[in-house]
Design an enzyme around this catalytic site. Structure first.
Site, mmCIF file in Angstrom:
data_model
loop_
_atom_site.group_PDB
_atom_site.id
_atom_site.type_symbol
_atom_site.label_atom_id
_atom_site.label_comp_id
_atom_site.label_asym_id
_atom_site.label_seq_id
_atom_site.Cartn_x
_atom_site.Cartn_y
_atom_site.Cartn_z
ATOM 1 N N HIS A 164 23.280 32.594 42.940
ATOM 2 C CA HIS A 164 23.001 33.477 44.080
ATOM 3 C C HIS A 164 22.264 34.669 43.532
ATOM 4 O O HIS A 164 21.987 34.725 42.331
ATOM 5 C CB HIS A 164 24.319 33.857 44.768
ATOM 6 C CG HIS A 164 25.359 34.339 43.808
ATOM 7 N ND1 HIS A 164 25.477 35.639 43.422
ATOM 8 C CD2 HIS A 164 26.303 33.652 43.088
ATOM 9 C CE1 HIS A 164 26.464 35.761 42.553
ATOM 10 N NE2 HIS A 164 26.981 34.565 42.303
ATOM 11 N N ASP B 94 35.215 35.822 46.420
ATOM 12 C CA ASP B 94 33.901 35.889 45.779
ATOM 13 C C ASP B 94 33.126 34.579 45.961
ATOM 14 O O ASP B 94 33.669 33.493 45.742
ATOM 15 C CB ASP B 94 34.072 36.195 44.281
ATOM 16 C CG ASP B 94 32.799 36.726 43.651
ATOM 17 O OD1 ASP B 94 31.734 36.098 43.832
ATOM 18 O OD2 ASP B 94 32.865 37.789 43.002
ATOM 19 N N TYR C 236 40.936 44.644 35.423
ATOM 20 C CA TYR C 236 40.529 43.326 35.875
ATOM 21 C C TYR C 236 40.910 42.238 34.875
ATOM 22 O O TYR C 236 40.655 42.352 33.681
ATOM 23 C CB TYR C 236 39.009 43.274 36.115
ATOM 24 C CG TYR C 236 38.611 41.957 36.707
ATOM 25 C CD1 TYR C 236 38.973 41.637 38.013
ATOM 26 C CD2 TYR C 236 37.939 41.005 35.960
ATOM 27 C CE1 TYR C 236 38.653 40.410 38.568
ATOM 28 C CE2 TYR C 236 37.610 39.771 36.498
ATOM 29 C CZ TYR C 236 37.968 39.488 37.807
ATOM 30 O OH TYR C 236 37.671 38.268 38.345
ATOM 31 N N HIS D 105 29.343 28.083 40.936
ATOM 32 C CA HIS D 105 28.408 28.149 39.803
ATOM 33 C C HIS D 105 28.451 26.856 38.999
ATOM 34 O O HIS D 105 27.430 26.293 38.652
ATOM 35 C CB HIS D 105 28.778 29.309 38.863
ATOM 36 C CG HIS D 105 28.349 30.642 39.368
ATOM 37 N ND1 HIS D 105 27.040 31.011 39.462
ATOM 38 C CD2 HIS D 105 29.065 31.704 39.808
ATOM 39 C CE1 HIS D 105 26.962 32.256 39.926
ATOM 40 N NE2 HIS D 105 28.184 32.692 40.152
ATOM 41 N N THR E 246 27.578 40.069 42.821
ATOM 42 C CA THR E 246 28.946 40.555 43.006
ATOM 43 C C THR E 246 29.102 42.079 43.034
ATOM 44 O O THR E 246 29.605 42.636 44.008
ATOM 45 C CB THR E 246 29.838 39.970 41.894
ATOM 46 O OG1 THR E 246 29.797 38.544 42.036
ATOM 47 C CG2 THR E 246 31.269 40.448 42.013
HETATM 48 P P1 AMP Z 1 28.716 36.915 40.108
HETATM 49 O O1 AMP Z 1 28.152 35.813 39.303
HETATM 50 O O2 AMP Z 1 27.755 38.001 40.455
HETATM 51 O O3 AMP Z 1 29.358 36.356 41.348
HETATM 52 O O4 AMP Z 1 29.871 37.590 39.242
HETATM 53 C C1 AMP Z 1 31.160 37.149 39.408
HETATM 54 C C2 AMP Z 1 31.998 37.564 38.248
HETATM 55 O O5 AMP Z 1 32.381 38.935 38.311
HETATM 56 C C3 AMP Z 1 33.274 36.781 38.263
HETATM 57 O O6 AMP Z 1 33.220 35.857 37.198
HETATM 58 C C4 AMP Z 1 34.359 37.769 38.040
HETATM 59 O O7 AMP Z 1 35.183 37.346 37.003
HETATM 60 C C5 AMP Z 1 33.639 39.060 37.706
HETATM 61 N N1 AMP Z 1 34.340 40.207 38.283
HETATM 62 C C6 AMP Z 1 34.754 40.330 39.539
HETATM 63 N N2 AMP Z 1 35.380 41.487 39.759
HETATM 64 C C7 AMP Z 1 35.378 42.150 38.592
HETATM 65 C C8 AMP Z 1 35.879 43.404 38.168
HETATM 66 N N3 AMP Z 1 36.521 44.214 39.020
HETATM 67 N N4 AMP Z 1 35.673 43.754 36.883
HETATM 68 C C9 AMP Z 1 35.009 42.938 36.032
HETATM 69 N N5 AMP Z 1 34.528 41.736 36.374
HETATM 70 C C10 AMP Z 1 34.700 41.330 37.632
HETATM 71 ZN ZN ZN Z 2 30.182 37.307 43.554
HETATM 72 ZN ZN ZN Z 3 28.719 34.315 41.194
#
Ligand code: AMP
Ligand code: ZN
Ligand code: ZN
Length: 410
Positions: free
Chosen positions: A348, A46, A168, A208, A83
């Site tokens: 992002h 990620d 998760y 982040h 994400t």
């Molecule tokens: P973002 O800021 O869009 O990159 O979101 C990333 C966050 O999504 C991370 O902190 C992860 O902990 C969370 N995440 C990733 N995969 C999952 C999942 N399958 N279920 C719940 N949360 C998730």
């Molecule tokens: Zn992400």
């Molecule tokens: Zn993120």
């Protein structure tokens, strides 16, 4: 001493029990024809920006580029570059407005309900998702699949679930994630999944918190790269025909400023979720558009139907109306919250065509991947047809096309 040891053992076993268990669906064994097929392990790192491997010398990933295929100038994420939309795009071959998860959090005007990636009752509810994820496609065609985390993997989608999956847990130790993939691949041929996903979040977290140029991100990249190395070592010992594909969902940019839209227009009587705005009427949408369109030169504001076609973000009511597209590293919110939180150093979500920092990674190696192929930037909807081909499955109609990545195939 004995007591201390016992205490240590008890603490360790309590800690071990806290780990979320593997959930096994009631999938049939692999059909005979499917047992002959190759294996695909799809790994997501990620927030791993397209240039991190070179910038921070991720030796294992750079070696994959030598042995297999890579996209040195990046893979283009779907808009918005966050994400959940992008993970679902990778496994459905559909743009977010077609698989339905158009943001990590959004509102559905028809359902009058909110989806939120932090709400377990929402992420596990298959009615929010459209398309056929690779794990469901496999199971429906008599081939087993397994997800060590992936957005959507905890829901029944397209009438199926992964054979194996887990709830998760961000804190699940990374090395044990790798071990579980290898354990699954050591099952007898009839039980062994052929399509597997693996997910790590540490690089996104560091990006982040500290920003993409920080030493903490270098350390996070190094850690993720070590996990890839351990996975490769384990796979090599299995002597199975496994194609390994390592991707990310989006990149990361250093954040400059925050923009609150409610300084220009009031959203009383509207629903807003982050930077998504849902009008109470067509007239209200047009009025807000008029007020916002020239409000801040750093933002592009469109009536939804007029969002540039390359963003594929103009047809789903979940996207709201008008639509805000940030062309630079500005944290945009519809409404300023009552309690202010500090701005994160990295973020992002921005237009991936306006900001190269949003681009993601693609690395692939294995028995079906040509050596040393360097791919020009391509959209992440193209990954699905590639994996469908590697697994020899029948594809539903999707937005991606096989011919874009077929040059990577032997
Ligand atoms: P973002 O800021 O869009 O990159 O979101 C990333 C966050 O999504 C991370 O902190 C992860 O902990 C969370 N995440 C990733 N995969 C999952 C999942 N399958 N279920 C719940 N949360 C998730
Ligand atoms: Zn992400
Ligand atoms: Zn993120």
């Amino acid at each position: 001493m004995k007591r201390l040891l016992l205490l240590l053992l008890l603490t360790l076993s309590a800690w071990a029990q806290e780990l979320t268990p593997v959930i096994t669906g009631n999938t049939a064994p692999n059909a005979d024809a499917q047992q002959q097929k190759h294996y695909v392990v799809l790994v997501s790192l990620d927030g791993f920006r397209y240039d991190y491997a070179r910038k921070y010398n991720a030796a294992h990933l750079l070696a994959i580029a030598q042995h297999g295929a890579s996209a040195p100038d990046g893979m283009i994420p779907a808009f918005p570059s966050i994400t959940f939309p992008n993970h679902l795009t990778l496994v459905t071959g559909l743009y977010p407005e077609h698989h339905g998860i158009i943001a990590n959090e959004f509102y559905d005007p028809a359902r009058r309900a909110k989806y939120d990636f932090r709400d377990h009752s929402k992420v596990t509810d298959g009615s929010w998702y459209s398309g056929t994820p690779l794990w469901s496609l496999a199971v429906k065609q008599g081939m087993r699949s397994a997800c060590f985390f992936w957005p959507g993997s905890e829901a029944e989608i397209a009438g199926a679930r992964p054979t194996f999956y887990l709830r998760y847990d961000d804190h699940f130790p990374d090395e044990q994630r790798v071990q579980q993939i290898l354990t699954w691949l050591k099952l007898p041929p009839a039980e062994r999944p052929h399509f597997l996903t693996l997910y790590f979040s540490n690089v996104d977290h560091a990006g982040h918190e500290f920003g993409p140029d920080a030493p903490e991100v270098a350390a996070a990249v190094h850690h993720a790269d070590i996990m890839i190395g351990k996975l490769e070592d384990g796979l090599a010992e299995l002597h199975l025909p496994v194609d390994l594909i390592v991707v990310s969902d989006h990149g990361m940019a250093a954040i400059k400023d925050r923009i609150d839209l409610d300084q220009y227009v009031s959203f009383k009587g509207w629903v807003t979720v982050g930077d998504l705005i849902y009008p109470p009427s067509e007239a209200a949408a047009q009025q807000a558009y008029e007020k916002l369109k020239n409000a801040d030169p750093r933002l592009a504001i469109y009536r939804r139907a007029d969002v540039p076609v390359n963003l594929h973000f103009n047809s789903n009511p979940r996207e709201g109306d008008p639509v805000v597209v940030a062309r630079g590293p500005f944290a945009v919110r519809a409404e300023k919250p009552l309690e202010e939180r500090p701005l994160t150093k990295g973020n992002h979500g921005f237009d991936p065509y306006a900001m190269p920092e949003m681009k993601a990674i693609f690395f692939a190696e294995g028995p079906d991947i040509r050596q040393g192929v360097e791919l020009k930037p391509f959209e992440n909807v193209e990954v699905y047809p590639l994996i469908v081909k590697l697994l020899g499955l029948e594809s539903p109609p999707v937005d991606g096309k096989l011919n874009i990545l077929s040059g990577a195939l032997k």
